[in-house]
Design a protein around this motif. Structure first.
Motif, PDB file in Angstrom:
ATOM      1  N   TYR A 177     -19.389  -8.761   1.149  1.00  0.00           N
ATOM      2  CA  TYR A 177     -18.639  -9.187  -0.030  1.00  0.00           C
ATOM      3  C   TYR A 177     -17.150  -8.892   0.175  1.00  0.00           C
ATOM      4  CZ  TYR A 177     -16.719  -9.291  -4.717  1.00  0.00           C
ATOM      5  OH  TYR A 177     -15.926  -9.558  -5.799  1.00  0.00           O
ATOM      6  N   TYR A 178     -16.851  -7.665   0.557  1.00  0.00           N
ATOM      7  CA  TYR A 178     -15.457  -7.274   0.757  1.00  0.00           C
ATOM      8  C   TYR A 178     -14.830  -7.981   1.952  1.00  0.00           C
ATOM      9  CZ  TYR A 178     -16.204  -3.575  -2.693  1.00  0.00           C
ATOM     10  OH  TYR A 178     -16.468  -2.877  -3.848  1.00  0.00           O
ATOM     11  N   GLN A 179     -15.615  -8.229   2.990  1.00  0.00           N
ATOM     12  CA  GLN A 179     -15.096  -8.969   4.143  1.00  0.00           C
ATOM     13  C   GLN A 179     -14.660 -10.370   3.722  1.00  0.00           C
ATOM     14  OE1 GLN A 179     -18.400  -8.718   6.854  1.00  0.00           O
ATOM     15  NE2 GLN A 179     -17.643  -6.851   7.814  1.00  0.00           N
ATOM     16  N   ALA A 180     -15.488 -11.031   2.930  1.00  0.00           N
ATOM     17  CA  ALA A 180     -15.141 -12.373   2.458  1.00  0.00           C
ATOM     18  C   ALA A 180     -13.878 -12.334   1.603  1.00  0.00           C
ATOM     19  CB  ALA A 180     -16.300 -12.981   1.672  1.00  0.00           C
ATOM     20  N   ALA A 210      -8.190  -3.882   4.711  1.00  0.00           N
ATOM     21  CA  ALA A 210      -9.460  -4.020   3.988  1.00  0.00           C
ATOM     22  C   ALA A 210     -10.538  -4.592   4.907  1.00  0.00           C
ATOM     23  CB  ALA A 210      -9.282  -4.915   2.767  1.00  0.00           C
ATOM     24  N   LEU A 211     -10.176  -5.604   5.673  1.00  0.00           N
ATOM     25  CA  LEU A 211     -11.142  -6.224   6.579  1.00  0.00           C
ATOM     26  C   LEU A 211     -11.614  -5.241   7.643  1.00  0.00           C
ATOM     27  CD1 LEU A 211     -12.677  -8.776   7.391  1.00  0.00           C
ATOM     28  CD2 LEU A 211     -10.677  -9.447   8.740  1.00  0.00           C
ATOM     29  N   GLU A 212     -10.685  -4.496   8.197  1.00  0.00           N
ATOM     30  CA  GLU A 212     -11.037  -3.523   9.239  1.00  0.00           C
ATOM     31  C   GLU A 212     -11.829  -2.343   8.700  1.00  0.00           C
ATOM     32  OE1 GLU A 212      -7.720  -2.253  11.596  1.00  0.00           O
ATOM     33  OE2 GLU A 212      -7.007  -4.308  11.857  1.00  0.00           O
ATOM     34  N   GLY A 213     -11.662  -2.036   7.426  1.00  0.00           N
ATOM     35  CA  GLY A 213     -12.258  -0.831   6.864  1.00  0.00           C
ATOM     36  C   GLY A 213     -13.621  -0.985   6.239  1.00  0.00           C
ATOM     37  N   THR A 214     -14.220  -2.165   6.335  1.00  0.00           N
ATOM     38  CA  THR A 214     -15.498  -2.347   5.655  1.00  0.00           C
ATOM     39  C   THR A 214     -16.503  -3.120   6.504  1.00  0.00           C
ATOM     40  OG1 THR A 214     -16.548  -3.067   3.593  1.00  0.00           O
ATOM     41  CG2 THR A 214     -14.851  -4.509   4.482  1.00  0.00           C
ATOM     42  N   ALA A 215     -17.753  -2.811   6.284  1.00  0.00           N
ATOM     43  CA  ALA A 215     -18.848  -3.568   6.879  1.00  0.00           C
ATOM     44  C   ALA A 215     -19.564  -4.383   5.801  1.00  0.00           C
ATOM     45  CB  ALA A 215     -19.840  -2.626   7.564  1.00  0.00           C
ATOM     46  N   GLY A 262     -10.618   8.365  -1.088  1.00  0.00           N
ATOM     47  CA  GLY A 262     -11.962   8.932  -1.019  1.00  0.00           C
ATOM     48  C   GLY A 262     -12.820   8.189  -0.027  1.00  0.00           C
ATOM     49  N   ASP A 263     -13.917   7.618  -0.509  1.00  0.00           N
ATOM     50  CA  ASP A 263     -14.861   6.970   0.398  1.00  0.00           C
ATOM     51  C   ASP A 263     -14.341   5.613   0.870  1.00  0.00           C
ATOM     52  OD1 ASP A 263     -15.234   5.302  -1.772  1.00  0.00           O
ATOM     53  OD2 ASP A 263     -17.357   5.733  -2.022  1.00  0.00           O
ATOM     54  N   ALA A 264     -15.055   5.050   1.825  1.00  0.00           N
ATOM     55  CA  ALA A 264     -14.629   3.786   2.441  1.00  0.00           C
ATOM     56  C   ALA A 264     -14.549   2.653   1.425  1.00  0.00           C
ATOM     57  CB  ALA A 264     -15.578   3.408   3.579  1.00  0.00           C
ATOM     58  N   GLU A 265     -15.479   2.600   0.483  1.00  0.00           N
ATOM     59  CA  GLU A 265     -15.451   1.521  -0.505  1.00  0.00           C
ATOM     60  C   GLU A 265     -14.211   1.627  -1.384  1.00  0.00           C
ATOM     61  OE1 GLU A 265     -18.253  -0.757  -3.765  1.00  0.00           O
ATOM     62  OE2 GLU A 265     -18.770   1.302  -3.217  1.00  0.00           O
ATOM     63  N   SER A 266     -13.853   2.823  -1.790  1.00  0.00           N
ATOM     64  CA  SER A 266     -12.647   3.008  -2.602  1.00  0.00           C
ATOM     65  C   SER A 266     -11.401   2.572  -1.840  1.00  0.00           C
ATOM     66  CB  SER A 266     -12.491   4.471  -3.021  1.00  0.00           C
ATOM     67  OG  SER A 266     -13.527   4.850  -3.886  1.00  0.00           O
ATOM     68  N   ARG A 267     -11.338   2.924  -0.572  1.00  0.00           N
ATOM     69  CA  ARG A 267     -10.179   2.528   0.228  1.00  0.00           C
ATOM     70  C   ARG A 267     -10.126   1.013   0.411  1.00  0.00           C
ATOM     71  NH1 ARG A 267     -12.102   6.971   3.039  1.00  0.00           N
ATOM     72  NH2 ARG A 267     -12.868   5.635   4.716  1.00  0.00           N
ATOM     73  N   THR A 268     -11.285   0.374   0.555  1.00  0.00           N
ATOM     74  CA  THR A 268     -11.323  -1.080   0.691  1.00  0.00           C
ATOM     75  C   THR A 268     -10.866  -1.756  -0.596  1.00  0.00           C
ATOM     76  OG1 THR A 268     -13.093  -0.982   2.333  1.00  0.00           O
ATOM     77  CG2 THR A 268     -12.812  -3.062   1.170  1.00  0.00           C
ATOM     78  N   VAL A 269     -11.352  -1.277  -1.734  1.00  0.00           N
ATOM     79  CA  VAL A 269     -10.929  -1.819  -3.031  1.00  0.00           C
ATOM     80  C   VAL A 269      -9.428  -1.611  -3.198  1.00  0.00           C
ATOM     81  CG1 VAL A 269     -11.125  -1.537  -5.537  1.00  0.00           C
ATOM     82  CG2 VAL A 269     -13.187  -1.623  -4.116  1.00  0.00           C
ATOM     83  N   ARG A 270      -8.938  -0.434  -2.797  1.00  0.00           N
ATOM     84  CA  ARG A 270      -7.499  -0.162  -2.855  1.00  0.00           C
ATOM     85  C   ARG A 270      -6.724  -1.199  -2.045  1.00  0.00           C
ATOM     86  NH1 ARG A 270      -6.230   4.653   0.618  1.00  0.00           N
ATOM     87  NH2 ARG A 270      -6.577   3.035   2.155  1.00  0.00           N
ATOM     88  N   ASP A 271      -7.143  -1.421  -0.809  1.00  0.00           N
ATOM     89  CA  ASP A 271      -6.425  -2.348   0.061  1.00  0.00           C
ATOM     90  C   ASP A 271      -6.471  -3.781  -0.464  1.00  0.00           C
ATOM     91  OD1 ASP A 271      -5.737  -0.243   1.737  1.00  0.00           O
ATOM     92  OD2 ASP A 271      -7.453  -0.570   3.073  1.00  0.00           O
ATOM     93  N   LEU A 272      -7.628  -4.204  -0.972  1.00  0.00           N
ATOM     94  CA  LEU A 272      -7.722  -5.552  -1.549  1.00  0.00           C
ATOM     95  C   LEU A 272      -6.801  -5.686  -2.763  1.00  0.00           C
ATOM     96  CD1 LEU A 272     -11.574  -6.140  -1.314  1.00  0.00           C
ATOM     97  CD2 LEU A 272      -9.803  -7.314   0.013  1.00  0.00           C
ATOM     98  N   GLY A 273      -6.801  -4.676  -3.618  1.00  0.00           N
ATOM     99  CA  GLY A 273      -5.942  -4.704  -4.794  1.00  0.00           C
ATOM    100  C   GLY A 273      -4.469  -4.700  -4.437  1.00  0.00           C
ATOM    101  N   LEU A 274      -4.099  -3.884  -3.464  1.00  0.00           N
ATOM    102  CA  LEU A 274      -2.701  -3.848  -3.028  1.00  0.00           C
ATOM    103  C   LEU A 274      -2.286  -5.184  -2.415  1.00  0.00           C
ATOM    104  CD1 LEU A 274      -2.440  -0.233  -1.569  1.00  0.00           C
ATOM    105  CD2 LEU A 274      -1.558  -1.083  -3.761  1.00  0.00           C
ATOM    106  N   GLY A 275      -3.227  -5.831  -1.728  1.00  0.00           N
ATOM    107  CA  GLY A 275      -2.945  -7.163  -1.185  1.00  0.00           C
ATOM    108  C   GLY A 275      -2.677  -8.165  -2.294  1.00  0.00           C
ATOM    109  N   GLU A 276      -3.472  -8.113  -3.338  1.00  0.00           N
ATOM    110  CA  GLU A 276      -3.264  -9.019  -4.471  1.00  0.00           C
ATOM    111  C   GLU A 276      -1.919  -8.747  -5.147  1.00  0.00           C
ATOM    112  OE1 GLU A 276      -4.946 -11.652  -5.199  1.00  0.00           O
ATOM    113  OE2 GLU A 276      -6.604 -11.277  -3.831  1.00  0.00           O
TER     114      GLU A 276
END
Length: 124
Positions: free
Chosen positions: A75-78, A67-72, A35-49
């Motif tokens: 919090y998510y960048q860190a 995740a890093l490339e997909g967010t501005a 869905g939205d960019a935040e959902s995709r970022t959370v997905r990528d961070l979770g998959l990384g973990e």
């Protein structure tokens, strides 16, 4: 259902499953996020973990990089930089881990939790 609420519930569920070492179940929860960019970022961070939990450093690097490339969002960048540090250490690429740790330290000094996780991976 409010999409933000649904994302929060999914994220908490994935995090809880991962904490219980139910990595495959957690991976399914994270992988379902789109869905939205935040959902995709959370997905990528979770998959990384999940990849780190399975000692798959290369998969973790791909996920945290996405995740890093997909967010501005800072919090998510860190979180992505902290994940990259841990994944690079796991991959034996300490020089690249150090580079991301320096970025985290210099640009996200307010994120003590992310710094602590990244520093722990580097033995600090």
């Amino acid at each position: 259902v409010d999409p933000g609420y649904a994302l929060t519930v999914a994220q908490l569920r994935g995090d809880a499953l991962l904490a219980l070492d139910l990595v495959d179940d957690a991976r399914d929860v994270y992988a379902s996020l789109s869905g939205d960019a935040e959902s995709r970022t959370v997905r990528d961070l979770g998959l990384g973990e999940c990849a780190l939990a399975r000692e798959k450093a290369q998969d973790a690097l791909v996920a945290f990089g996405a995740a890093l490339e997909g967010t501005a969002d800072r919090y998510y960048q860190a979180e992505a930089h902290a994940g990259l540090v841990r994944a690079f250490v796991e991959a034996g690429k300490v020089d690249l881990a150090e580079r991301h740790y320096e970025i985290l330290r210099d640009e996200y000094s307010d994120r003590a939790d992310a710094l602590a996780r990244a520093g722990g991976a580097l033995g600090r």
